[in-house]
Design a protein around this motif. Structure first.
Motif, PDB file in Angstrom:
ATOM      1  N   LEU A  87      42.555 -38.004 146.805  1.00 55.75           N
ATOM      2  CA  LEU A  87      41.392 -37.124 146.721  1.00 55.75           C
ATOM      3  C   LEU A  87      41.659 -35.952 145.771  1.00 55.75           C
ATOM      4  CD1 LEU A  87      40.298 -37.046 150.486  1.00 55.75           C
ATOM      5  CD2 LEU A  87      39.134 -38.200 148.583  1.00 55.75           C
ATOM      6  N   HIS A  88      42.868 -35.411 145.855  1.00 51.99           N
ATOM      7  CA  HIS A  88      43.228 -34.323 144.948  1.00 51.99           C
ATOM      8  C   HIS A  88      43.194 -34.818 143.502  1.00 51.99           C
ATOM      9  CE1 HIS A  88      45.295 -30.667 143.616  1.00 51.99           C
ATOM     10  NE2 HIS A  88      46.044 -31.451 142.847  1.00 51.99           N
ATOM     11  N   GLN A  89      43.679 -36.037 143.273  1.00 47.50           N
ATOM     12  CA  GLN A  89      43.680 -36.631 141.930  1.00 47.50           C
ATOM     13  C   GLN A  89      42.252 -36.798 141.428  1.00 47.50           C
ATOM     14  OE1 GLN A  89      45.253 -40.590 141.856  1.00 47.50           O
ATOM     15  NE2 GLN A  89      45.265 -40.731 139.632  1.00 47.50           N
ATOM     16  N   MET A  90      41.349 -37.256 142.306  1.00 52.12           N
ATOM     17  CA  MET A  90      39.956 -37.449 141.905  1.00 52.12           C
ATOM     18  C   MET A  90      39.294 -36.112 141.553  1.00 52.12           C
ATOM     19  SD  MET A  90      39.048 -40.264 144.855  1.00 52.12           S
ATOM     20  CE  MET A  90      37.284 -40.234 144.577  1.00 52.12           C
ATOM     21  N   PHE A  91      39.609 -35.064 142.354  1.00 54.63           N
ATOM     22  CA  PHE A  91      39.053 -33.745 142.054  1.00 54.63           C
ATOM     23  C   PHE A  91      39.520 -33.258 140.686  1.00 54.63           C
ATOM     24  CE2 PHE A  91      39.866 -29.098 142.238  1.00 54.63           C
ATOM     25  CZ  PHE A  91      38.545 -28.661 142.177  1.00 54.63           C
ATOM     26  N   ARG A  92      40.798 -33.419 140.397  1.00 56.11           N
ATOM     27  CA  ARG A  92      41.327 -32.992 139.103  1.00 56.11           C
ATOM     28  C   ARG A  92      40.704 -33.810 137.962  1.00 56.11           C
ATOM     29  NH1 ARG A  92      42.798 -27.927 139.679  1.00 56.11           N
ATOM     30  NH2 ARG A  92      44.839 -27.588 140.662  1.00 56.11           N
ATOM     31  N   ALA A  93      40.454 -35.092 138.221  1.00 57.41           N
ATOM     32  CA  ALA A  93      39.831 -35.926 137.191  1.00 57.41           C
ATOM     33  C   ALA A  93      38.440 -35.425 136.859  1.00 57.41           C
ATOM     34  CB  ALA A  93      39.777 -37.376 137.670  1.00 57.41           C
ATOM     35  N   LEU A  94      37.670 -35.059 137.921  1.00 60.37           N
ATOM     36  CA  LEU A  94      36.348 -34.506 137.669  1.00 60.37           C
ATOM     37  C   LEU A  94      36.428 -33.196 136.894  1.00 60.37           C
ATOM     38  CD1 LEU A  94      34.741 -35.211 141.159  1.00 60.37           C
ATOM     39  CD2 LEU A  94      34.214 -36.381 139.011  1.00 60.37           C
ATOM     40  N   GLN A  95      37.419 -32.378 137.227  1.00 61.79           N
ATOM     41  CA  GLN A  95      37.616 -31.129 136.480  1.00 61.79           C
ATOM     42  C   GLN A  95      37.919 -31.399 135.009  1.00 61.79           C
ATOM     43  OE1 GLN A  95      40.638 -29.258 139.194  1.00 61.79           O
ATOM     44  NE2 GLN A  95      39.402 -27.409 138.828  1.00 61.79           N
ATOM     45  N   LEU A  96      38.766 -32.371 134.785  1.00 63.34           N
ATOM     46  CA  LEU A  96      39.115 -32.709 133.393  1.00 63.34           C
ATOM     47  C   LEU A  96      37.877 -33.106 132.609  1.00 63.34           C
ATOM     48  CD1 LEU A  96      42.440 -34.720 133.905  1.00 63.34           C
ATOM     49  CD2 LEU A  96      42.199 -32.564 132.697  1.00 63.34           C
ATOM     50  N   GLU A  97      37.045 -33.957 133.222  1.00 60.30           N
ATOM     51  CA  GLU A  97      35.831 -34.390 132.531  1.00 60.30           C
ATOM     52  C   GLU A  97      34.868 -33.225 132.327  1.00 60.30           C
ATOM     53  OE1 GLU A  97      34.984 -37.382 131.362  1.00 60.30           O
ATOM     54  OE2 GLU A  97      36.543 -38.694 132.166  1.00 60.30           O
ATOM     55  N   TRP A  98      34.879 -32.250 133.239  1.00 59.38           N
ATOM     56  CA  TRP A  98      33.995 -31.084 133.141  1.00 59.38           C
ATOM     57  C   TRP A  98      34.401 -30.184 131.982  1.00 59.38           C
ATOM     58  CZ3 TRP A  98      29.531 -29.385 135.031  1.00 59.38           C
ATOM     59  CH2 TRP A  98      29.250 -28.012 134.967  1.00 59.38           C
TER      60      TRP A  98
END
Length: 787
Positions: A147-158
């Motif tokens: 879940l932490h990885q997915m959150f960071r991935a969304l941040q990266l795309e943002w």
């Protein structure tokens, strides 16, 4: 009823949509808040350390310096990587990379279903963006970690574009051990840049980060092949690559080797890393093949030389002022030869390497032409008494002979006319500021190496010989500004290089390296005590500098420019393409004409009687300067002496002994300094008319002569004795300090007093002894030795 039901349905969907929008809004606000509370490690993402990489002219590594954690990571951009690799990577790892927002819910659901069906995790459902997030912040393989990885991935795309995220993956993907990024992996396993890989190699590298240690291609090629072929099947399924290409690749075996970190031009790389510590990728102009060949050649050459001896070589491209090859020491890995010391930067005496510029500046000042008569004889310049390396004097020599044979006395003579101050200033303006002893001013010793310079400086200065008179400063990096600094005119530089390129490199095989395709001008140099041996060479394409000596500056045995530096230059020239070694076209303002000795001026302006020796000379602007003044004859002006002759007899007279009718005749005389070395018909006694009886001057009582042995005497060993006796000779009629010569060699160690000499250990043969005093008076004696 139906109407009421329709209204209810409409209200329900509106309410559901409203709730959905609220949920989306709450999710967005929550994400925004979390993004602010837990921002991406931006500095890590944008500025993570790379290995510092120094590359050659084609972008291939010369030497790499790992980051602070010892990781090898070479920076690349999307444009630096083969499109084949990008295609293979995206379609294998994340086919919908350019469509999803960082997390692919369908891939996650598929991964969950596969895990339930197989009872174990088959695929992770990670996108490339999620993999970048895991690289950026490693986590445990738990639900919370995912879940932490997915959150960071969304941040990266943002915060970042797709290309930014993919570029980060290209630079930081794990390829096993301390190897990160596709560029480092490509050089490590394939020995080439990722932009040059084949389709098969691209597929192999694309799957490697999944299990880099397990699928390492140099150790487990069959495993790597299996994984590569799985990727190929996916590419076939998605119709990314053609069936024919995929079938062809499947027939290929995986081949790779673990290349240790490159160590080419190590000292240049170290210097650049020190100069530019914040620059990750440093590009040079090094020719990889030339550098490799010369490193091996220099190491092989020095192997059987004196213990501790080292060498340094620079091959500079004249057009760019950048080194094509840079060898700072003979053997970088050999501590016994101080291989870690960059001798291209060491300040040493340049020996005779600057003599060409003495003559070049004299040409430009209109003092000499290529065949001007110079005096290779003992001279004292306010107490400074240089001598030749061979300790011989040659008498009358031309500029081309003096420069070609690197004679010391003529060079000092010309520098005395040019003046040391002017010479030093011109070199300084051209980028070479010679290191002088503290509080010292420029003096005549500059002609023979009195000063200090580095190989880097000398290469830049010597390039003027092949570069139309323009010197330069060696550029180690393309961000350094190029400087072209005038030193000589195009005409003077051509004449100097023409003289220097006529000198055979190999005295025994005169024409071996003087073919039209391999011509190059070169000059040797040797410092005091044989500490430094130099040779510098230049033509229109390249300038080459070679130094051989002890890194600590200590004395070396039989170390000279000719004996140790030139053979290494020969090896270097063998590696050069023929089109690098072409002769330079003669400038229009350089013409050839006949001049005459001893006057030095045009033969067309002289009578045949005064033209004792005719020579073809190169002139600038058709100007032929006269021979320098004779330091021993203040009344010798341009070689012409006016004498009075008895009109009736033609014999020589003067006002003190004759008052009759006289004729005036101009006689061309050789400088008095040269008389001991020229043939008898050219000496003043032979050229000047005989005195009339009434005007003969008795000089016999003051005439310089050698006593102790009869002229043309033959000396034999005493009966029953193998050793010859010493020959004691004495000079009478000396004025000032005498100079003694035996077969042209200056004698110093055998002097028993200023006026007496002892000749010892003579062998069979013919000997000529000459004594010269400070007025130019001389006497000669010939004898033979028989056993």
């Amino acid at each position: 009823m139906a109407q009421s039901k329709g209204v209810f349905s409409k209200r329900f969907w509106l309410k559901s949509l409203k709730r959905l929008l609220i949920v989306v809004l709450l999710c967005f606000i929550s994400f925004w808040v979390l993004d602010k509370l837990f921002p991406l490690p931006i500095d890590d993402f944008e500025q993570r350390n790379f290995a510092q990489l120094v590359v050659d002219s084609e972008g291939k590594p010369l030497r790499a310096f790992p980051d602070s954690q010892g990781v090898w990571r070479y920076p690349v951009t999307l444009d630096d990587v083969s499109p084949l690799y990008i295609e293979a990577l995206v379609n294998y790892e994340d086919r919908y990379f350019y469509q999803h927002p960082g997390v692919n819910p369908f891939a996650l659901m598929r991964a969950a279903a596969q895990a339930i069906y197989h009872g174990e995790i088959v695929s992770g459902g990670s996108t490339l963006t999620m993999q970048v997030a895991r690289i950026l912040e490693p986590h445990e393989k738990t639900i919370g970690g995912k879940l932490h990885q997915m959150f960071r991935a969304l941040q990266l795309e943002w915060h970042y574009s797709k290309d930014d995220i993919l570029t980060y993956y290209l630079n930081y993907a794990p390829f096993g051990g301390t190897i990160e990024g596709v560029e480092a992996a490509s050089f490590t396993y394939l020995g080439k840049s990722s932009k040059d890989i084949t389709a098969s190699e691209a597929a192999m590298l694309a799957v490697l980060p999944q299990a880099p240690s397990w699928n390492r291609p140099d150790l487990y090629p069959e495993r790597a092949k299996v994984q590569r072929n799985k990727l190929l099947e996916r590419l076939a399924e998605f119709e990314v690559w053609s069936v024919d290409l995929i079938d062809e690749i499947k027939q290929e075996d995986v081949w790779a080797e673990y290349n240790t970190q490159p160590v080419l031009a190590p000292l240049l790389s170290r210097e650049l890393m020190t100069r530019y510590p914040d620059q990750r990728l440093i590009k040079t102009a090094i020719d990889r093949n030339l550098q490799t060949e010369l490193e091996l050649s220099v190491s092989d050459y020095i192997r059987d030389k004196e213990d501790g001896l080292s060498a340094a070589v620079i091959v500079m491209d004249n057009a760019t002022s950048m080194p094509l090859a840079y060898i700072g020491s003979a053997d970088f890995a050999n501590p016994d030869r101080a291989g870690y010391v960059d001798m291209t930067k060491a300040t040493r005496s340049p020996g005779s390497t600057l003599k060409p510029f003495i003559y070049g500046l004299a040409l430009d000042k209109g003092l000499i032409h290529s065949e001007s008569l110079l005096f290779d004889v003992p001279q004292s310049f306010e107490g400074y008494k240089p001598k030749n390396f061979s300790e011989h004097f040659n008498g009358a020599v031309s500029v081309s002979q003096a420069l070609g044979r690197s004679l010391n006395m003529p060079a000092v003579q010309v520098l005395n006319e040019v003046t040391p101050e002017y010479f030093y200033t011109q070199l300084t303006n051209a980028g070479l500021k010679l290191s002088l002893p503290q509080s010292a001013s420029p003096n005549l010793s500059l002609a023979l190496g009195g000063g200090g310079a580095t190989l880097q400086q000398l290469v830049g200065t010597f390039s003027a010989v092949g570069n139309g008179g323009e010197a330069t400063e060696l550029r180690l990096h393309n961000e350094q500004p190029q400087k072209k600094l005038p030193l000589l005119s195009q005409q003077a530089s051509w004449i100097v290089q023409d003289i220097l390129r006529q000198i055979p490199l190999n005295n025994h095989l005169r024409n071996q390296y003087l073919q039209p395709s391999r011509q190059i001008a070169y000059k040797t140099g040797t410092s005091y005590g044989s500490r430094d041996a130099w040779v510098l060479a230049s033509n229109q394409k390249v300038t080459i500098g070679v130094w051989v000596g002890m890194p600590d500056g200590s004395f070396s045995i039989n170390n000279s420019g000719r004996t140790t530096a030139v053979p290494l230059l020969e090896r270097i020239l063998k590696t050069m393409p023929n089109d690098w070694l072409k002769p330079i076209e003669r400038p229009a303002k350089v013409t050839m004409a006949d001049i005459c000795w001893p006057l030095g001026t045009l033969a067309s302006l002289q009578s045949d009687e005064n033209c004792h020796k005719k020579r073809s000379a190169y002139l600038i602007d058709d100007t032929a300067p006269a021979t320098f003044s004779d330091p021993l004859s203040s009344d010798w002006h341009n070689g012409l002496v006016k004498v009075q002759l008895d009109a009736a007899t033609g014999k020589r007279v003067n006002n003190q002994c004759f008052d009759g009718s006289v004729d005036i005749k101009e006689v061309a005389l050789w400088p008095k300094s040269l008389e001991p070395w020229i043939a008898k018909p050219f000496r003043s006694d032979s050229l000047l008319p005989e005195y009339a009886e009434s005007c003969q001057v008795n000089v016999s009582s003051n005439k310089l002569r050698i006593v102790g042995l009869d002229p043309e005497a033959v000396i034999y060993a005493e009966p029953q004795k193998q050793k010859l006796p010493e020959v004691q000779l004495r000079a009478e009629g000396i004025s000032g300090e005498p100079y003694w010569f035996l077969n042209g060699r200056l004698l110093e160690s055998q002097l028993e007093s200023e006026h007496q000499i002892a000749l010892k250990d003579l062998t069979r043969g013919r000997y000529e002894v000459i004594v010269v005093d400070e007025t130019g008076a001389f006497s000669e004696l010939n004898f033979s030795v028989e056993h």
